[in-house]
Scaffold this motif. Structure first.
Motif, PDB file in Angstrom:
ATOM      1  N   ILE A 104       0.824  -1.208   0.000  1.00 38.47           N
ATOM      2  CA  ILE A 104       0.000   0.000   0.000  1.00 38.47           C
ATOM      3  C   ILE A 104       0.859   1.260   0.000  1.00 38.47           C
ATOM      4  CG2 ILE A 104      -1.659   1.353   1.340  1.00 38.47           C
ATOM      5  CD1 ILE A 104      -2.962  -1.219   2.215  1.00 38.47           C
ATOM      6  N   SER A 105       1.857   1.312   0.871  1.00 34.58           N
ATOM      7  CA  SER A 105       2.690   2.516   0.967  1.00 34.58           C
ATOM      8  C   SER A 105       3.323   2.862  -0.375  1.00 34.58           C
ATOM      9  CB  SER A 105       3.776   2.330   2.026  1.00 34.58           C
ATOM     10  OG  SER A 105       3.221   2.275   3.314  1.00 34.58           O
ATOM     11  N   ASN A 106       3.803   1.853  -1.098  1.00 33.82           N
ATOM     12  CA  ASN A 106       4.433   2.114  -2.396  1.00 33.82           C
ATOM     13  C   ASN A 106       3.450   2.703  -3.394  1.00 33.82           C
ATOM     14  OD1 ASN A 106       6.900   1.118  -1.507  1.00 33.82           O
ATOM     15  ND2 ASN A 106       6.476  -0.971  -2.206  1.00 33.82           N
ATOM     16  N   ARG A 107       2.173   2.333  -3.305  1.00 31.60           N
ATOM     17  CA  ARG A 107       1.182   2.847  -4.243  1.00 31.60           C
ATOM     18  C   ARG A 107       0.852   4.309  -3.988  1.00 31.60           C
ATOM     19  NH1 ARG A 107      -1.489  -0.673  -7.763  1.00 31.60           N
ATOM     20  NH2 ARG A 107      -2.328   1.303  -8.530  1.00 31.60           N
ATOM     21  N   VAL A 108       1.166   4.813  -2.817  1.00 34.01           N
ATOM     22  CA  VAL A 108       0.857   6.216  -2.503  1.00 34.01           C
ATOM     23  C   VAL A 108       2.119   7.065  -2.377  1.00 34.01           C
ATOM     24  CG1 VAL A 108      -1.353   5.637  -1.449  1.00 34.01           C
ATOM     25  CG2 VAL A 108       0.692   5.758  -0.011  1.00 34.01           C
ATOM     26  N   GLY A 109       3.242   6.564  -2.907  1.00 34.18           N
ATOM     27  CA  GLY A 109       4.457   7.376  -2.952  1.00 34.18           C
ATOM     28  C   GLY A 109       5.561   6.961  -2.027  1.00 34.18           C
ATOM     29  N   GLY A 110       5.360   5.887  -1.243  1.00 34.09           N
ATOM     30  CA  GLY A 110       6.390   5.430  -0.317  1.00 34.09           C
ATOM     31  C   GLY A 110       6.037   5.720   1.129  1.00 34.09           C
ATOM     32  N   THR A 111       6.702   5.043   2.044  1.00 39.53           N
ATOM     33  CA  THR A 111       6.359   5.161   3.461  1.00 39.53           C
ATOM     34  C   THR A 111       6.571   6.571   4.010  1.00 39.53           C
ATOM     35  OG1 THR A 111       8.587   4.424   4.069  1.00 39.53           O
ATOM     36  CG2 THR A 111       6.875   2.741   3.937  1.00 39.53           C
ATOM     37  N   GLU A 112       7.508   7.341   3.411  1.00 35.34           N
ATOM     38  CA  GLU A 112       7.807   8.679   3.933  1.00 35.34           C
ATOM     39  C   GLU A 112       7.057   9.784   3.194  1.00 35.34           C
ATOM     40  OE1 GLU A 112      12.010   9.270   4.091  1.00 35.34           O
ATOM     41  OE2 GLU A 112      12.331   7.655   5.555  1.00 35.34           O
ATOM     42  N   ALA A 113       6.234   9.426   2.226  1.00 30.64           N
ATOM     43  CA  ALA A 113       5.451  10.431   1.507  1.00 30.64           C
ATOM     44  C   ALA A 113       4.368  10.991   2.421  1.00 30.64           C
ATOM     45  CB  ALA A 113       4.819   9.820   0.261  1.00 30.64           C
ATOM     46  N   VAL A 114       4.273  12.317   2.508  1.00 37.20           N
ATOM     47  CA  VAL A 114       3.224  12.950   3.308  1.00 37.20           C
ATOM     48  C   VAL A 114       1.917  12.920   2.519  1.00 37.20           C
ATOM     49  CG1 VAL A 114       2.452  15.076   4.423  1.00 37.20           C
ATOM     50  CG2 VAL A 114       4.863  14.409   4.533  1.00 37.20           C
ATOM     51  N   VAL A 115       0.895  12.353   3.117  1.00 39.01           N
ATOM     52  CA  VAL A 115      -0.397  12.194   2.453  1.00 39.01           C
ATOM     53  C   VAL A 115      -1.505  12.658   3.385  1.00 39.01           C
ATOM     54  CG1 VAL A 115       0.397  10.256   1.027  1.00 39.01           C
ATOM     55  CG2 VAL A 115      -0.640   9.812   3.272  1.00 39.01           C
ATOM     56  N   ARG A 134      -0.680  15.412  -1.465  1.00 39.06           N
ATOM     57  CA  ARG A 134      -0.916  16.832  -1.188  1.00 39.06           C
ATOM     58  C   ARG A 134      -1.379  17.575  -2.441  1.00 39.06           C
ATOM     59  NH1 ARG A 134       4.785  17.938   1.617  1.00 39.06           N
ATOM     60  NH2 ARG A 134       5.328  16.416   0.025  1.00 39.06           N
ATOM     61  N   VAL A 135      -0.817  17.204  -3.584  1.00 39.91           N
ATOM     62  CA  VAL A 135      -1.222  17.847  -4.847  1.00 39.91           C
ATOM     63  C   VAL A 135      -2.680  17.528  -5.157  1.00 39.91           C
ATOM     64  CG1 VAL A 135      -0.863  17.882  -7.342  1.00 39.91           C
ATOM     65  CG2 VAL A 135       1.106  17.904  -5.798  1.00 39.91           C
ATOM     66  N   ALA A 136      -3.062  16.247  -5.024  1.00 40.68           N
ATOM     67  CA  ALA A 136      -4.439  15.853  -5.315  1.00 40.68           C
ATOM     68  C   ALA A 136      -5.416  16.514  -4.347  1.00 40.68           C
ATOM     69  CB  ALA A 136      -4.563  14.336  -5.244  1.00 40.68           C
ATOM     70  N   ALA A 137      -5.043  16.605  -3.067  1.00 41.62           N
ATOM     71  CA  ALA A 137      -5.921  17.248  -2.087  1.00 41.62           C
ATOM     72  C   ALA A 137      -6.136  18.719  -2.435  1.00 41.62           C
ATOM     73  CB  ALA A 137      -5.322  17.118  -0.688  1.00 41.62           C
ATOM     74  N   ARG A 138      -5.057  19.403  -2.850  1.00 39.48           N
ATOM     75  CA  ARG A 138      -5.177  20.804  -3.207  1.00 39.48           C
ATOM     76  C   ARG A 138      -6.064  20.980  -4.447  1.00 39.48           C
ATOM     77  NH1 ARG A 138      -0.247  21.733  -2.391  1.00 39.48           N
ATOM     78  NH2 ARG A 138       0.524  21.522  -4.514  1.00 39.48           N
ATOM     79  N   ARG A 139      -5.878  20.105  -5.434  1.00 31.45           N
ATOM     80  CA  ARG A 139      -6.722  20.173  -6.635  1.00 31.45           C
ATOM     81  C   ARG A 139      -8.188  19.934  -6.297  1.00 31.45           C
ATOM     82  NH1 ARG A 139      -3.164  16.607 -10.972  1.00 31.45           N
ATOM     83  NH2 ARG A 139      -1.592  18.209 -11.448  1.00 31.45           N
ATOM     84  N   LEU A 140      -8.421  18.974  -5.406  1.00 28.86           N
ATOM     85  CA  LEU A 140      -9.789  18.658  -5.017  1.00 28.86           C
ATOM     86  C   LEU A 140     -10.424  19.828  -4.281  1.00 28.86           C
ATOM     87  CD1 LEU A 140     -11.636  16.215  -5.298  1.00 28.86           C
ATOM     88  CD2 LEU A 140     -10.788  15.375  -3.116  1.00 28.86           C
TER      89      LEU A 140
END
Length: 206
Positions: free
Chosen positions: A53-64, A85-91
């Motif tokens: 799962i972590s790899n699918r969202v950018g890695g364990t250290e990616a801020v989401v 963070r980019v997707a949240a801002r766009r949303l």
């Protein structure tokens, strides 16, 4: 044996239909809530091991940004809706009309709005799955967190105990004109729940 390792096209056909109906219901609910058309791309659906799962969202250290809740009833489990963070801002900007700032700071109103979108998605996908299976499945009140993906998943493990080996991933994309905001929606059934779900769907698990 992990269901991921014994996946079949029949399972995926059923899960894709669950994803399609859930996305349609979510778009309708959001349109009513926002009083504006909401478009969602046809979701892609897959099964993957929990540790991926972590790899699918950018890695364990990616801020989401993660909206998470517990599924209760006949087939308990955990649900996460994870946004970059980019997707949240766009949303926030495109769909909700917020003037969202850069960075990791979000106002209470912005977090509340994102949490409600996650809640609507979870309810729509879960309702679709419950209709298909005939099982009683209901979500708890969602929580939202801004943190590294690894920390969020670790918190889920601490909060709810050992999770199942497999996760159902529904890639969910909101479309607003030329703007797209993609999020990953994960259903992680408890160890005994995946077999129960597929049996209820009439899909052989062996």
């Amino acid at each position: 044996m992990s269901l991921f390792k014994k996946d079949s096209e029949l399972k995926m056909d059923v899960l894709r239909e669950v994803g399609n109906i859930g996305a349609g219901n979510a778009a309708t609910s959001l349109s009513l809530l926002l009083d504006k058309p909401v478009d969602m791309a046809v979701p892609t659906v897959s099964l993957l091991p929990f540790e991926a799962i972590s790899n699918r969202v950018g890695g364990t250290e990616a801020v989401v940004i993660a909206i998470f809740l517990r599924v209760e009833g006949d087939a308990p489990g955990n649900m996460f809706f994870i946004l970059s963070r980019v997707a949240a801002r766009r949303l926030l900007q495109g769909l909700l009309g917020f003037n969202a700032a850069e960075g990791d700071h979000y106002t209470e109103l912005e977090l509340s709005a994102l949490c409600e979108i996650g809640n609507i998605l979870a309810g729509s996908y879960l309702s679709s799955l419950a209709d298909f299976t005939g099982l009683n499945m209901s979500p708890t009140v969602p929580s939202i967190a801004v943190d590294m993906a690894g920390a969020i998943l670790s918190y889920g493990l601490l909060q709810y105990g050992t999770m199942g080996d497999d996760a159902l991933l529904i890639d969910t994309t909101f479309v607003e004109g030329q703007l797209e905001a993609e999020g990953q929606f994960f259903l992680i059934p408890d160890p005994e729940s995946f077999d129960k779900l597929f049996r209820s769907l009439g899909v052989p698990i062996e």
